[in-house]
Design an enzyme around this catalytic site. Structure first.
Site, PDB file in Angstrom:
ATOM      1  N   ASN A   1       0.858  -1.187   0.000  1.00  0.00           N
ATOM      2  CA  ASN A   1       0.000   0.000   0.000  1.00  0.00           C
ATOM      3  C   ASN A   1       0.897   1.241   0.000  1.00  0.00           C
ATOM      4  O   ASN A   1       1.707   1.427   0.908  1.00  0.00           O
ATOM      5  CB  ASN A   1      -0.903  -0.023   1.238  1.00  0.00           C
ATOM      6  CG  ASN A   1      -1.926   1.096   1.243  1.00  0.00           C
ATOM      7  OD1 ASN A   1      -1.621   2.231   0.895  1.00  0.00           O
ATOM      8  ND2 ASN A   1      -3.137   0.785   1.658  1.00  0.00           N
TER       9      ASN A   1
ATOM     10  N   ARG B   1       4.701  18.503   0.850  1.00  0.00           N
ATOM     11  CA  ARG B   1       5.462  19.615   0.287  1.00  0.00           C
ATOM     12  C   ARG B   1       4.928  20.082  -1.065  1.00  0.00           C
ATOM     13  O   ARG B   1       5.436  21.062  -1.613  1.00  0.00           O
ATOM     14  CB  ARG B   1       6.938  19.189   0.107  1.00  0.00           C
ATOM     15  CG  ARG B   1       7.755  19.208   1.372  1.00  0.00           C
ATOM     16  CD  ARG B   1       8.086  20.617   1.826  1.00  0.00           C
ATOM     17  NE  ARG B   1       8.950  21.317   0.899  1.00  0.00           N
ATOM     18  CZ  ARG B   1      10.279  21.326   0.975  1.00  0.00           C
ATOM     19  NH1 ARG B   1      10.896  20.649   1.933  1.00  0.00           N
ATOM     20  NH2 ARG B   1      10.989  21.999   0.102  1.00  0.00           N
TER      21      ARG B   1
ATOM     22  N   HIS C   1      -5.615   3.554  -1.663  1.00  0.00           N
ATOM     23  CA  HIS C   1      -6.918   3.807  -1.038  1.00  0.00           C
ATOM     24  C   HIS C   1      -7.230   5.288  -1.190  1.00  0.00           C
ATOM     25  O   HIS C   1      -6.962   6.089  -0.293  1.00  0.00           O
ATOM     26  CB  HIS C   1      -6.868   3.414   0.444  1.00  0.00           C
ATOM     27  CG  HIS C   1      -8.201   3.454   1.127  1.00  0.00           C
ATOM     28  ND1 HIS C   1      -8.550   2.573   2.130  1.00  0.00           N
ATOM     29  CD2 HIS C   1      -9.277   4.258   0.960  1.00  0.00           C
ATOM     30  CE1 HIS C   1      -9.767   2.844   2.552  1.00  0.00           C
ATOM     31  NE2 HIS C   1     -10.225   3.875   1.853  1.00  0.00           N
TER      32      HIS C   1
ATOM     33  N   ARG D   1      -9.223   8.600  -0.983  1.00  0.00           N
ATOM     34  CA  ARG D   1     -10.339   9.076  -0.164  1.00  0.00           C
ATOM     35  C   ARG D   1     -10.906  10.345  -0.791  1.00  0.00           C
ATOM     36  O   ARG D   1     -10.247  10.997  -1.594  1.00  0.00           O
ATOM     37  CB  ARG D   1      -9.877   9.308   1.274  1.00  0.00           C
ATOM     38  CG  ARG D   1      -9.640   7.988   2.019  1.00  0.00           C
ATOM     39  CD  ARG D   1      -9.292   8.212   3.475  1.00  0.00           C
ATOM     40  NE  ARG D   1      -9.478   6.998   4.254  1.00  0.00           N
ATOM     41  CZ  ARG D   1      -8.541   6.066   4.440  1.00  0.00           C
ATOM     42  NH1 ARG D   1      -7.346   6.212   3.886  1.00  0.00           N
ATOM     43  NH2 ARG D   1      -8.782   4.997   5.161  1.00  0.00           N
TER      44      ARG D   1
ATOM     45  N   GLU E   1      -8.718   0.200  -2.825  1.00  0.00           N
ATOM     46  CA  GLU E   1      -9.588   0.124  -1.665  1.00  0.00           C
ATOM     47  C   GLU E   1     -10.426   1.391  -1.568  1.00  0.00           C
ATOM     48  O   GLU E   1      -9.978   2.464  -1.974  1.00  0.00           O
ATOM     49  CB  GLU E   1      -8.765   0.011  -0.374  1.00  0.00           C
ATOM     50  CG  GLU E   1      -7.855  -1.180  -0.294  1.00  0.00           C
ATOM     51  CD  GLU E   1      -7.029  -1.193   0.975  1.00  0.00           C
ATOM     52  OE1 GLU E   1      -6.489  -2.260   1.316  1.00  0.00           O
ATOM     53  OE2 GLU E   1      -6.920  -0.133   1.636  1.00  0.00           O
TER      54      GLU E   1
ATOM     55  N   THR F   1      -8.044   6.428   9.284  1.00  0.00           N
ATOM     56  CA  THR F   1      -7.653   5.168   8.655  1.00  0.00           C
ATOM     57  C   THR F   1      -8.819   4.209   8.801  1.00  0.00           C
ATOM     58  O   THR F   1      -9.748   4.462   9.577  1.00  0.00           O
ATOM     59  CB  THR F   1      -6.380   4.596   9.305  1.00  0.00           C
ATOM     60  OG1 THR F   1      -5.961   3.433   8.581  1.00  0.00           O
ATOM     61  CG2 THR F   1      -6.615   4.222  10.762  1.00  0.00           C
TER      62      THR F   1
ATOM     63  N   HIS G   1      -4.081  -4.457   7.863  1.00  0.00           N
ATOM     64  CA  HIS G   1      -4.170  -3.407   8.861  1.00  0.00           C
ATOM     65  C   HIS G   1      -3.257  -3.734  10.033  1.00  0.00           C
ATOM     66  O   HIS G   1      -3.439  -4.718  10.732  1.00  0.00           O
ATOM     67  CB  HIS G   1      -5.588  -3.157   9.377  1.00  0.00           C
ATOM     68  CG  HIS G   1      -5.765  -1.751   9.909  1.00  0.00           C
ATOM     69  ND1 HIS G   1      -6.127  -0.690   9.118  1.00  0.00           N
ATOM     70  CD2 HIS G   1      -5.590  -1.240  11.138  1.00  0.00           C
ATOM     71  CE1 HIS G   1      -6.184   0.412   9.842  1.00  0.00           C
ATOM     72  NE2 HIS G   1      -5.852   0.110  11.079  1.00  0.00           N
TER      73      HIS G   1
ATOM     74  N   GLY H   1       0.977  -1.250   4.291  1.00  0.00           N
ATOM     75  CA  GLY H   1       1.481   0.057   3.906  1.00  0.00           C
ATOM     76  C   GLY H   1       2.228   0.776   4.996  1.00  0.00           C
ATOM     77  O   GLY H   1       3.431   0.977   4.917  1.00  0.00           O
ATOM     78  N   HIS H   2       1.533   1.160   6.061  1.00  0.00           N
ATOM     79  CA  HIS H   2       2.120   2.046   7.064  1.00  0.00           C
ATOM     80  C   HIS H   2       3.403   1.473   7.657  1.00  0.00           C
ATOM     81  O   HIS H   2       4.445   2.147   7.679  1.00  0.00           O
ATOM     82  CB  HIS H   2       1.103   2.325   8.173  1.00  0.00           C
ATOM     83  CG  HIS H   2       1.598   3.271   9.212  1.00  0.00           C
ATOM     84  ND1 HIS H   2       1.600   4.635   9.040  1.00  0.00           N
ATOM     85  CD2 HIS H   2       2.138   3.048  10.429  1.00  0.00           C
ATOM     86  CE1 HIS H   2       2.106   5.215  10.107  1.00  0.00           C
ATOM     87  NE2 HIS H   2       2.442   4.281  10.972  1.00  0.00           N
TER      88      HIS H   2
END
Length: 237
Positions: A7, A18, A43, A45, A70, A100, A190, A213-214
């Site tokens: 992700n 930036r 994902h 949003r 997603e 999230t 997750h 991802g994170h």
């Protein structure tokens, strides 16, 4: 073998901080593939605070692995996925202002809606996945929608794992076994990381795919992106 989808939302977050195009999202995605990722997840949003809709359009024709998008199936989101035709769409019940994803679908109250969305995705040859927890009746409802897969929400597993790995994974084992009996593919995502991923995958041999991802992007700050992806792939063997 469980497949790794990276992700890249956090890369877009860094870029957007930036303005401009550093880091270049497309180049990072292509590098992830080159380093061994078997899929790319985004994902978008509604506020486009990380992945922008144009990013999705730019990525789609260039990726050579599976593309997983997603999101909450709003009309705008569905128009986008119909346009770009990804491999997979993961349906997530996010509120527009959600920081999230923090819960899966309660499928029964949204059953007719999800059935229609999934039917439209199937008609376009797009694989569908519903983001859910481990509650058995909810998984049964998910199977009735005609979805191809479910994605198990793994934050509860990650939270419990440091203190009691067996307890952390117990509900997921039962959920995965039920999903397989119902003919569903199984994804997970997750709060998965290098610390907890191996145990999950060893406990759930049915897993088709993890989306991470994170933690992966954060760990890459220390290890480098190529080495981090290599280590994640090792967790999945």
């Amino acid at each position: 073998m469980t497949r790794l989808s990276v992700n890249i939302n956090k890369v877009a977050t860094l870029r957007n901080a930036r303005g401009g195009d550093v880091p270049n999202l497309l180049q990072v995605a292509l590098d992830c593939e080159r380093f061994g990722a078997q899929g790319i997840t985004v994902h978008p949003r509604p506020d486009e605070r990380h992945i922008r809709y144009q990013d999705v359009r730019d990525l789609a024709p260039r990726l050579t692995t599976e593309f997983n998008i997603e999101g909450n199936p709003t009309p705008q989101f569905l128009e986008l996925v119909y346009e770009v035709q990804p491999t997979q769409v993961t349906l997530v019940p996010d509120a527009p202002d959600a920081l999230t994803s923090n819960a899966g679908w309660s499928v029964e109250p949204h059953f007719d809606f999800l059935c229609q969305v999934i039917s439209n995705l199937k008609h376009r040859g797009i694989r569908s996945s519903i983001f859910v927890g481990t509650e058995p009746d909810n998984i049964r409802w998910a199977a009735r929608t005609g979805t191809d897969r479910i994605e198990l929400y793994t934050e509860p597993y990650a939270a419990t794992y440091p203190n009691d790995p067996a307890l952390a994974v117990a509900d997921y084992i039962e959920a995965a076994e039920l999903a397989r009996q119902l003919g569903l593919g199984i994804n997970a995502g997750h709060d998965l990381s290098l610390d907890n991923l191996t145990y999950l995958c060893q406990s759930l041999p049915q897993l088709d795919e993890v989306s991470i991802g994170h933690a992966l992007i954060s760990e890459a700050l220390y290890l480098g992106l190529e080495e981090t992806i290599r280590r994640y792939r090792q967790c999945l063997i």
